[in-house]
Write a protein that holds these residues in place. Structure first.
Motif, mmCIF file in Angstrom:
data_model
loop_
_atom_site.group_PDB
_atom_site.id
_atom_site.type_symbol
_atom_site.label_atom_id
_atom_site.label_comp_id
_atom_site.label_asym_id
_atom_site.label_seq_id
_atom_site.Cartn_x
_atom_site.Cartn_y
_atom_site.Cartn_z
ATOM 1 N N PRO A 252 0.813 -1.230 0.000
ATOM 2 C CA PRO A 252 0.000 0.000 0.000
ATOM 3 C C PRO A 252 0.840 1.271 0.000
ATOM 4 C CG PRO A 252 0.054 -0.954 2.202
ATOM 5 C CD PRO A 252 0.737 -1.936 1.296
ATOM 6 N N TYR A 253 2.154 1.126 0.138
ATOM 7 C CA TYR A 253 3.016 2.300 0.207
ATOM 8 C C TYR A 253 3.504 2.684 -1.189
ATOM 9 C CZ TYR A 253 2.985 0.984 5.101
ATOM 10 O OH TYR A 253 2.572 0.639 6.358
ATOM 11 N N PRO A 254 3.340 3.930 -1.600
ATOM 12 C CA PRO A 254 3.785 4.361 -2.928
ATOM 13 C C PRO A 254 5.283 4.186 -3.090
ATOM 14 C CG PRO A 254 2.349 6.016 -1.913
ATOM 15 C CD PRO A 254 2.691 5.021 -0.849
ATOM 16 N N GLY A 255 5.703 3.857 -4.336
ATOM 17 C CA GLY A 255 7.120 3.769 -4.645
ATOM 18 C C GLY A 255 7.755 2.435 -4.305
ATOM 19 N N THR A 256 6.918 1.385 -4.052
ATOM 20 C CA THR A 256 7.489 0.070 -3.736
ATOM 21 C C THR A 256 8.296 -0.477 -4.905
ATOM 22 O OG1 THR A 256 5.667 -0.412 -2.223
ATOM 23 C CG2 THR A 256 6.935 -2.284 -3.053
ATOM 24 N N THR A 257 7.748 -0.349 -6.116
ATOM 25 C CA THR A 257 8.463 -0.817 -7.301
ATOM 26 C C THR A 257 9.476 0.246 -7.709
ATOM 27 O OG1 THR A 257 6.517 -2.056 -8.033
ATOM 28 C CG2 THR A 257 8.215 -1.607 -9.683
ATOM 29 N N ARG A 258 10.754 -0.122 -7.682
ATOM 30 C CA ARG A 258 11.811 0.829 -8.010
ATOM 31 C C ARG A 258 12.473 0.524 -9.346
ATOM 32 N NH1 ARG A 258 13.543 4.278 -3.889
ATOM 33 N NH2 ARG A 258 11.878 4.453 -2.362
ATOM 34 N N LEU A 272 2.662 -11.730 -25.005
ATOM 35 C CA LEU A 272 2.958 -10.365 -24.572
ATOM 36 C C LEU A 272 4.172 -10.396 -23.659
ATOM 37 C CD1 LEU A 272 -0.598 -8.964 -23.688
ATOM 38 C CD2 LEU A 272 0.627 -8.804 -25.849
ATOM 39 N N ARG A 273 5.155 -9.561 -23.976
ATOM 40 C CA ARG A 273 6.328 -9.412 -23.102
ATOM 41 C C ARG A 273 6.014 -8.263 -22.139
ATOM 42 N NH1 ARG A 273 8.632 -8.976 -28.080
ATOM 43 N NH2 ARG A 273 9.710 -7.045 -27.537
ATOM 44 N N ILE A 274 5.510 -8.615 -20.973
ATOM 45 C CA ILE A 274 4.991 -7.634 -20.022
ATOM 46 C C ILE A 274 6.126 -7.003 -19.221
ATOM 47 C CG2 ILE A 274 3.579 -7.316 -17.973
ATOM 48 C CD1 ILE A 274 1.818 -7.699 -20.250
ATOM 49 N N ILE A 275 6.075 -5.684 -19.100
ATOM 50 C CA ILE A 275 7.060 -4.933 -18.317
ATOM 51 C C ILE A 275 6.312 -4.111 -17.277
ATOM 52 C CG2 ILE A 275 8.992 -3.320 -18.406
ATOM 53 C CD1 ILE A 275 8.972 -3.823 -21.502
ATOM 54 N N ASP A 276 6.503 -4.452 -16.014
ATOM 55 C CA ASP A 276 5.929 -3.654 -14.926
ATOM 56 C C ASP A 276 6.938 -2.577 -14.563
ATOM 57 O OD1 ASP A 276 4.306 -2.756 -12.885
ATOM 58 O OD2 ASP A 276 5.114 -4.184 -11.425
ATOM 59 N N THR A 277 6.480 -1.353 -14.420
ATOM 60 C CA THR A 277 7.395 -0.227 -14.217
ATOM 61 C C THR A 277 7.143 0.463 -12.877
ATOM 62 O OG1 THR A 277 5.906 1.374 -15.279
ATOM 63 C CG2 THR A 277 7.448 0.186 -16.701
ATOM 64 N N ALA A 278 8.124 1.241 -12.476
ATOM 65 C CA ALA A 278 7.960 2.076 -11.282
ATOM 66 C C ALA A 278 6.932 3.167 -11.564
ATOM 67 C CB ALA A 278 9.296 2.696 -10.893
ATOM 68 N N GLY A 279 6.296 3.622 -10.510
ATOM 69 C CA GLY A 279 5.329 4.700 -10.667
ATOM 70 C C GLY A 279 5.984 5.969 -11.196
ATOM 71 N N ILE A 280 5.341 6.585 -12.167
ATOM 72 C CA ILE A 280 5.896 7.784 -12.800
ATOM 73 C C ILE A 280 5.288 9.018 -12.137
ATOM 74 C CG2 ILE A 280 6.109 9.077 -14.951
ATOM 75 C CD1 ILE A 280 5.991 6.442 -16.447
ATOM 76 N N ARG A 293 13.058 7.120 -14.432
ATOM 77 C CA ARG A 293 13.777 7.202 -15.700
ATOM 78 C C ARG A 293 13.676 5.890 -16.473
ATOM 79 N NH1 ARG A 293 18.216 5.739 -18.129
ATOM 80 N NH2 ARG A 293 18.908 4.477 -16.352
ATOM 81 N N ARG A 294 13.832 4.790 -15.775
ATOM 82 C CA ARG A 294 13.741 3.488 -16.428
ATOM 83 C C ARG A 294 12.315 3.208 -16.910
ATOM 84 N NH1 ARG A 294 17.768 -0.685 -13.160
ATOM 85 N NH2 ARG A 294 19.570 0.727 -13.076
ATOM 86 N N ARG A 296 10.242 5.466 -17.983
ATOM 87 C CA ARG A 296 10.057 6.236 -19.229
ATOM 88 C C ARG A 296 10.781 5.573 -20.392
ATOM 89 N NH1 ARG A 296 7.409 10.816 -18.313
ATOM 90 N NH2 ARG A 296 7.470 11.779 -16.233
ATOM 91 N N GLU A 297 11.926 4.965 -20.140
ATOM 92 C CA GLU A 297 12.610 4.201 -21.191
ATOM 93 C C GLU A 297 11.736 3.039 -21.658
ATOM 94 O OE1 GLU A 297 16.388 2.892 -19.817
ATOM 95 O OE2 GLU A 297 17.400 4.794 -20.283
ATOM 96 N N ALA A 298 11.080 2.374 -20.694
ATOM 97 C CA ALA A 298 10.191 1.262 -21.051
ATOM 98 C C ALA A 298 9.028 1.745 -21.907
ATOM 99 C CB ALA A 298 9.678 0.574 -19.790
ATOM 100 N N VAL A 299 8.537 2.931 -21.615
ATOM 101 C CA VAL A 299 7.453 3.512 -22.413
ATOM 102 C C VAL A 299 7.902 3.702 -23.858
ATOM 103 C CG1 VAL A 299 6.026 5.566 -22.773
ATOM 104 C CG2 VAL A 299 6.304 4.620 -20.469
ATOM 105 N N GLU A 300 9.119 4.184 -24.043
ATOM 106 C CA GLU A 300 9.625 4.417 -25.391
ATOM 107 C C GLU A 300 9.821 3.105 -26.147
ATOM 108 O OE1 GLU A 300 9.974 7.315 -26.985
ATOM 109 O OE2 GLU A 300 8.980 8.124 -25.202
ATOM 110 N N ARG A 301 10.266 2.055 -25.449
ATOM 111 C CA ARG A 301 10.515 0.765 -26.105
ATOM 112 C C ARG A 301 9.232 0.003 -26.390
ATOM 113 N NH1 ARG A 301 13.872 -0.289 -21.707
ATOM 114 N NH2 ARG A 301 12.601 -2.136 -21.268
#
Length: 458
Positions: A252-258, A272-280, A293-294, A296-301
């Motif tokens: 429940p704490y924001p920013g758990t995924t780094r 589907l090659r699924i990529i879970d990302t840190a909160g933007i 930053r990572r 946003r890189e995933a978004v571009e890819r």
């Protein structure tokens, strides 16, 4: 075409297994097999019949038993390579298969290069190049749909279509050449208008094939799909719900995924090659900034975005920024926490044109509908037909696109009264491009590059 040397390789994966196969192909394959294989009595096999399995032992150059094994000989041309082929099935395991391979190498075979067995099958006319490329796609297939598409190409479905189109172009070319060679003899066997109609039909079929590439490539390679959103909207919970297991830590704490977390998801045969990302979001935390930053890189890819929004609260500034930043990308909106009364609707936000699925990642509600929407995004609104031929390789797409341009240019030339020599040139170029797909005119450099991607032993 004949080969001067005999090649050998381990044809089964490395590691411990129930069985290991060492394959030989070439003019001395049977002779080598006869030298290394003996009956249980210890007597050599005087004659090896084709397509028959023999039981016995592999012996090395010192007469020592290497392993108990089965031997099958397939004499040309009834073999994978259309050469004499021998396959020794021994006990699985790294050491055993390696010792069997060393034994056949000591009797005159050499180690095969990657893809050399399939390359020989191509060079000897058993497979065309499109079929040969399908071999590696079949080996690498990870879903039922990609397996079916590869098997169709291996069985020649694409090749038959291209050969039929090339035959139509050849007929047009013949009639054009008659008009070029005998301009004053009134030997117009087929009116030019009819030739134009034939070219238009060929162009239509080539365009249809090109239209299948996006789906075919997605089936073959999978679609890079990034799950994005601001912190604590349920991205990791959605990943776990889609995978059906706890892959990402949920808190429940924001920013758990780094950092980004990647996994593969098979939905109704679509990979589907699924990529879970840190909160933007905007943050001053140094580590979280790197995670953003990572992300946003995933978004571009990514080729597809799953933009997760919290449906139980009003959208924040970070949400609106993400909606604006990703407007140019293929995306599906996920309104999470649908088990709570919604605070907003897509229509109210002016997002009615973007697919938006209501789900509860924690409760599992709406996941099936989301999966259906993802499959539709990849395959289109119509289900993939069992016998539909798809383009799956960029090499094929490039050649067919060039062929289409040439055919369209030839059709325009006939309409505009262009000299027949120029029209015939475009038709010939189109036939050449289709021949390139089938491997009938590829350079040795292209062939080496294609087959080098194969595993050794295939």
């Amino acid at each position: 075409m004949t080969s001067v040397d005999t090649i050998a390789a381990i044809a089964t994966p490395a590691g411990v297994g129930g069985i290991g196969v060492v394959r030989l192909s070439g003019p001395e394959a049977v002779a080598v097999a006869r030298q290394v294989f003996v009956r249980p009595s210890g007597t050599p096999l005087a004659h090896l019949e084709s397509h028959r399995v023999y039981y016995g032992y592999v012996i090395n150059e010192h007469g020592e038993r290497v392993d108990e094994a089965l031997l099958c000989v397939m004499r040309q041309p009834r073999s994978y390579t259309r050469e004499d082929v021998a396959e020794i099935s021994c006990h699985g395991g790294v050491l055993t298969t390696q010792r069997v391979l060393e034994t056949v190498l000591a009797h005159g075979a050499r180690v095969a290069e990657p893809g050399e067995f399939t390359k020989r099958a191509f060079l000897h006319g058993r497979l065309d190049l499109a079929q040969a490329e399908a071999v590696i796609d079949l080996i690498n297939a990870r879903t039922q749909a990609s397996h079916r598409a590869a098997l169709q190409q291996l069985e020649g479905a694409l090749s038959r279509q291209l050969r039929a189109l090339r035959e139509q172009l050849l007929q047009v070319s013949v009639y054009l050449e008659v008009g070029i060679d005998f301009p004053d003899e009134d030997l117009e066997l087929v009116p030019l208008d009819e030739l134009g109609v034939r070219l238009t039909e060929v162009a239509s079929r080539l365009a249809h094939l090109l239209g299948t590439f996006a789906r075919g490539q997605a089936l073959r390679e999978g679609l890079a799909t990034a799950i994005i959103g601001r912190p604590n909207v349920g991205k990791s919970s959605l990943l776990n719900a889609l995978l059906g297991r706890d892959r990402a830590i949920v808190s429940p704490y924001p920013g758990t995924t780094r950092d980004t977390i990647e996994d593969a998801l098979d939905i109704q045969g679509v990979l589907l090659r699924i990529i879970d990302t840190a909160g933007i979001r905007m943050t001053t935390d140094t580590i979280e900034q790197e995670g953003v930053r990572r992300a946003r890189e995933a978004v571009e890819r990514a080729e597809l975005l799953l933009l997760v929004l919290d449906g139980s609260t009003a959208l924040t500034t970070d949400d609106h920024l993400l909606l604006a930043e990703t407007a140019h990308k293929p995306r599906v909106l996920v309104r999470n926490k649908c088990d709570v009364a919604p605070c907003w609707t897509p229509a109210a936000l002016g997002l009615s044109e973007t697919p938006c699925l209501a789900v509860s990642a924690l409760q599992g509600e709406g996941i099936e509908a989301l999966e259906h929407a993802l499959v539709q995004h990849v395959l289109g609104p119509e289900a993939l037909a069992q016998d539909e031929v798809l383009l799956t390789r960029a090499r094929h797409r490039q050649s067919i696109a060039m062929a289409l341009q040439n055919v369209q240019a030839a059709a325009r030339g006939l309409r505009d009264g262009t000299p027949l020599e120029f029209v015939a040139f475009d038709v010939t170029e189109a036939m050449q491009q289709l021949a390139d797909v089938l491997g009938e005119s590829c350079s040795s450099e292209v062939l080496d590059r294609i087959f080098s991607r194969f595993c050794i032993g295939k």
